[in-house]
Design a protein around this motif. Structure first.
Motif, mmCIF file in Angstrom:
data_model
loop_
_atom_site.group_PDB
_atom_site.id
_atom_site.type_symbol
_atom_site.label_atom_id
_atom_site.label_comp_id
_atom_site.label_asym_id
_atom_site.label_seq_id
_atom_site.Cartn_x
_atom_site.Cartn_y
_atom_site.Cartn_z
ATOM 1 N N PRO A 1 -58.030 144.561 -81.359
ATOM 2 C CA PRO A 1 -57.185 143.598 -82.176
ATOM 3 C C PRO A 1 -57.010 144.053 -83.750
ATOM 4 C CG PRO A 1 -58.564 142.404 -80.741
ATOM 5 C CD PRO A 1 -58.986 143.962 -80.561
ATOM 6 N N VAL A 2 -58.083 144.466 -84.092
ATOM 7 C CA VAL A 2 -58.119 144.994 -85.595
ATOM 8 C C VAL A 2 -57.103 146.323 -85.748
ATOM 9 C CG1 VAL A 2 -59.328 146.229 -87.527
ATOM 10 C CG2 VAL A 2 -60.562 144.377 -86.511
ATOM 11 N N ARG A 3 -57.209 147.230 -84.967
ATOM 12 C CA ARG A 3 -56.372 148.202 -84.885
ATOM 13 C C ARG A 3 -54.936 147.943 -84.701
ATOM 14 N NH1 ARG A 3 -58.441 153.856 -83.422
ATOM 15 N NH2 ARG A 3 -56.993 154.474 -85.308
ATOM 16 N N GLU A 4 -54.642 147.202 -83.787
ATOM 17 C CA GLU A 4 -53.391 146.436 -83.325
ATOM 18 C C GLU A 4 -52.683 146.132 -84.458
ATOM 19 O OE1 GLU A 4 -52.861 144.005 -79.962
ATOM 20 O OE2 GLU A 4 -53.622 145.543 -78.558
ATOM 21 N N GLU A 5 -53.479 145.318 -85.303
ATOM 22 C CA GLU A 5 -52.901 144.787 -86.522
ATOM 23 C C GLU A 5 -52.649 145.643 -87.527
ATOM 24 O OE1 GLU A 5 -51.025 141.874 -88.954
ATOM 25 O OE2 GLU A 5 -51.484 142.065 -86.651
ATOM 26 N N GLU A 6 -53.342 146.427 -87.691
ATOM 27 C CA GLU A 6 -53.245 147.690 -88.723
ATOM 28 C C GLU A 6 -52.120 148.625 -88.401
ATOM 29 O OE1 GLU A 6 -57.513 148.657 -90.487
ATOM 30 O OE2 GLU A 6 -57.046 149.695 -88.833
ATOM 31 N N GLN A 7 -51.854 148.584 -87.254
ATOM 32 C CA GLN A 7 -50.339 149.519 -86.804
ATOM 33 C C GLN A 7 -49.336 148.634 -87.020
ATOM 34 O OE1 GLN A 7 -50.562 152.808 -85.564
ATOM 35 N NE2 GLN A 7 -48.519 152.235 -86.429
ATOM 36 N N ARG A 8 -49.240 147.494 -86.658
ATOM 37 C CA ARG A 8 -48.169 146.539 -86.934
ATOM 38 C C ARG A 8 -47.903 146.616 -88.258
ATOM 39 N NH1 ARG A 8 -51.013 143.073 -83.122
ATOM 40 N NH2 ARG A 8 -49.805 143.159 -81.250
ATOM 41 N N ARG A 9 -48.863 146.453 -89.315
ATOM 42 C CA ARG A 9 -48.637 146.527 -90.770
ATOM 43 C C ARG A 9 -48.159 147.590 -91.179
ATOM 44 N NH1 ARG A 9 -53.701 144.194 -91.141
ATOM 45 N NH2 ARG A 9 -54.537 145.825 -92.207
ATOM 46 N N SER A 10 -48.766 148.770 -90.598
ATOM 47 C CA SER A 10 -48.378 150.163 -91.084
ATOM 48 C C SER A 10 -46.870 150.422 -90.683
ATOM 49 C CB SER A 10 -49.336 151.093 -90.350
ATOM 50 O OG SER A 10 -48.800 152.539 -90.475
ATOM 51 N N SER A 11 -46.366 150.136 -89.409
ATOM 52 C CA SER A 11 -45.308 150.245 -88.796
ATOM 53 C C SER A 11 -44.138 149.601 -89.748
ATOM 54 C CB SER A 11 -45.153 149.833 -87.394
ATOM 55 O OG SER A 11 -46.006 150.448 -86.639
ATOM 56 N N ALA A 12 -44.481 148.421 -90.255
ATOM 57 C CA ALA A 12 -43.320 147.383 -90.832
ATOM 58 C C ALA A 12 -43.083 148.357 -92.201
ATOM 59 C CB ALA A 12 -43.894 146.193 -91.175
ATOM 60 N N ILE A 13 -44.030 148.906 -92.771
ATOM 61 C CA ILE A 13 -43.970 149.766 -94.272
ATOM 62 C C ILE A 13 -42.657 150.585 -94.056
ATOM 63 C CG2 ILE A 13 -44.770 151.451 -95.798
ATOM 64 C CD1 ILE A 13 -47.452 149.771 -95.563
ATOM 65 N N VAL A 14 -42.455 151.421 -92.773
ATOM 66 C CA VAL A 14 -41.475 152.276 -92.677
ATOM 67 C C VAL A 14 -40.377 151.917 -91.890
ATOM 68 C CG1 VAL A 14 -43.284 154.344 -92.955
ATOM 69 C CG2 VAL A 14 -42.719 153.552 -90.538
ATOM 70 N N GLY A 15 -40.282 150.376 -91.594
ATOM 71 C CA GLY A 15 -39.065 149.925 -91.251
ATOM 72 C C GLY A 15 -39.119 149.718 -89.722
ATOM 73 N N VAL A 16 -40.148 149.856 -88.979
ATOM 74 C CA VAL A 16 -40.310 149.730 -87.409
ATOM 75 C C VAL A 16 -41.129 148.337 -87.251
ATOM 76 C CG1 VAL A 16 -41.410 150.473 -85.476
ATOM 77 C CG2 VAL A 16 -40.721 152.122 -87.081
ATOM 78 N N GLU A 17 -40.082 147.449 -86.554
ATOM 79 C CA GLU A 17 -40.487 146.174 -86.425
ATOM 80 C C GLU A 17 -40.920 145.899 -84.790
ATOM 81 O OE1 GLU A 17 -40.712 144.057 -88.717
ATOM 82 O OE2 GLU A 17 -39.947 145.249 -90.341
ATOM 83 N N GLU A 18 -40.709 146.722 -83.943
ATOM 84 C CA GLU A 18 -41.109 146.782 -82.441
ATOM 85 C C GLU A 18 -42.379 147.598 -82.502
ATOM 86 O OE1 GLU A 18 -38.100 146.132 -79.397
ATOM 87 O OE2 GLU A 18 -36.502 146.472 -81.171
ATOM 88 N N VAL A 19 -43.315 147.180 -81.892
ATOM 89 C CA VAL A 19 -44.604 147.876 -81.821
ATOM 90 C C VAL A 19 -45.202 147.370 -80.459
ATOM 91 C CG1 VAL A 19 -46.617 148.597 -82.601
ATOM 92 C CG2 VAL A 19 -44.843 148.334 -84.108
ATOM 93 N N GLU A 20 -45.314 148.264 -79.387
ATOM 94 C CA GLU A 20 -45.907 147.783 -78.089
ATOM 95 C C GLU A 20 -47.062 148.547 -77.899
ATOM 96 O OE1 GLU A 20 -43.194 148.157 -75.131
ATOM 97 O OE2 GLU A 20 -41.713 146.695 -75.890
ATOM 98 N N PHE A 21 -48.076 147.822 -77.247
ATOM 99 C CA PHE A 21 -49.501 148.524 -76.598
ATOM 100 C C PHE A 21 -49.308 148.254 -75.245
ATOM 101 C CE2 PHE A 21 -49.900 146.850 -80.930
ATOM 102 C CZ PHE A 21 -50.458 147.992 -81.669
ATOM 103 N N LEU A 22 -49.547 149.659 -74.627
ATOM 104 C CA LEU A 22 -49.560 149.490 -73.209
ATOM 105 C C LEU A 22 -50.991 149.277 -72.416
ATOM 106 C CD1 LEU A 22 -47.338 152.828 -72.397
ATOM 107 C CD2 LEU A 22 -46.683 150.677 -72.576
ATOM 108 N N GLY A 23 -51.948 149.373 -73.119
ATOM 109 C CA GLY A 23 -53.403 148.825 -72.660
ATOM 110 C C GLY A 23 -54.311 149.827 -71.773
ATOM 111 N N PHE A 24 -53.758 151.130 -72.208
ATOM 112 C CA PHE A 24 -54.364 152.041 -71.497
ATOM 113 C C PHE A 24 -55.901 152.424 -72.246
ATOM 114 C CE2 PHE A 24 -50.424 152.433 -69.373
ATOM 115 C CZ PHE A 24 -50.878 152.869 -68.333
ATOM 116 N N PRO A 25 -56.875 152.712 -71.635
ATOM 117 C CA PRO A 25 -58.139 152.789 -72.315
ATOM 118 C C PRO A 25 -58.343 153.987 -73.360
ATOM 119 C CG PRO A 25 -58.454 153.854 -70.103
ATOM 120 C CD PRO A 25 -56.875 153.268 -70.236
ATOM 121 N N ASP A 26 -58.623 153.567 -74.509
ATOM 122 C CA ASP A 26 -58.787 154.661 -75.775
ATOM 123 C C ASP A 26 -59.870 155.570 -75.286
ATOM 124 O OD1 ASP A 26 -58.827 155.847 -77.981
ATOM 125 O OD2 ASP A 26 -59.862 154.266 -79.024
ATOM 126 N N SER A 27 -59.626 156.877 -75.680
ATOM 127 C CA SER A 27 -60.544 157.892 -75.317
ATOM 128 C C SER A 27 -60.628 158.479 -73.643
ATOM 129 C CB SER A 27 -61.885 157.718 -75.728
ATOM 130 O OG SER A 27 -61.936 157.727 -77.239
#
Length: 235
Positions: free
Chosen positions: A64-90
């Motif tokens: 959840p921390v990294r998802e929220e960081e990604q949403r904030r990051s995306s908004a800075i460059v004008g991306v409002e739609e961010v989806e996470f598919l739920g596959f296992p990291d690594s």
């Protein structure tokens, strides 16, 4: 070798497909910032939530921390739609479930152009790529090819015209002069991740070093202006 040419401009909808949070921010987001400023619509779809990426933090918290960081990051460059598919990291694997999820994303978002992260074995000599990136990139290609084989290419019907990867040996480039700073801001939003990755270097200094390296002017391309490089994979 044929010099890289400017990235096509005859499109309005882009879909960025990557494996983890922060993958779009290591340079690519400077191009995204330019595209959204020009009025293009860009969506991010990420295979995982990056839950294994913060040492010492349990995946249940890190995701959840990294998802929220990604949403904030995306908004800075004008991306409002961010989806996470739920596959296992690594542990991302190019299998039918992943390919189906990628194809579904392409069908739902109806992009003119698909953009993914480099899937080759090395970014440079001695700089190996991650397994997740390689597996995911191959899956993007397979999903793209299957979709085109089944229904052809027609952006009006949600079938992309082009597929590009960010790449060290480019065929195309985006002039990002004036958009490096938003890209630095975007990467710096991944502060929890970067602060653990390199505790001895301030987050913003890490972000600037990474973005400047990826967007550095290249000989024979756009004079001495900052650029982001891509390789056209299809068609």
């Amino acid at each position: 070798m044929t010099p890289p040419e400017p990235f096509p401009t005859d499109w309005t909808r882009g879909l960025v497909l990557v494996a983890h949070p922060d993958d779009p921010e290591y340079g690519m987001s400077a191009a995204v910032a330019r595209w959204t400023t020009e009025g293009r619509h860009v969506v991010y779809v990420l295979a995982s939530s990056g839950e294994a990426g913060i040492e010492g933090m349990p995946p249940s918290i890190a995701g959840p921390v990294r998802e929220e960081e990604q949403r904030r990051s995306s908004a800075i460059v004008g991306v409002e739609e961010v989806e996470f598919l739920g596959f296992p990291d690594s542990r991302i694997v190019n299998d039918s479930r992943l390919r189906d999820a990628i194809a579904d994303s392409i069908r739902r978002h109806r992009p003119d152009v698909v953009i993914s992260l480099y899937s080759g074995p090395e970014w440079a000599p001695g700089a190996p790529n991650q397994s997740d990136h390689m597996e995911f990139g191959v899956a993007v290609g397979a999903a793209y090819d299957d979709l085109v084989a089944a229904v052809g290419v027609d952006a009006a019907e949600g079938r992309p015209q082009m597929w590009f990867e960010s790449a060290p040996e480019p065929t195309h480039y985006v002039d990002v002069e004036g958009f490096v700073e938003p890209a630095v801001d975007a990467l710096a939003e991944h502060s929890e991740y970067l602060s653990v990755l390199d505790p001895g270097t301030p987050v913003r200094d890490q972000a600037r070093r990474q973005v400047e390296a990826v967007c550095a002017p290249r000989d024979g391309i756009a004079g001495d202006r900052h650029v982001v490089s891509f390789r056209r994979m299809r068609p």
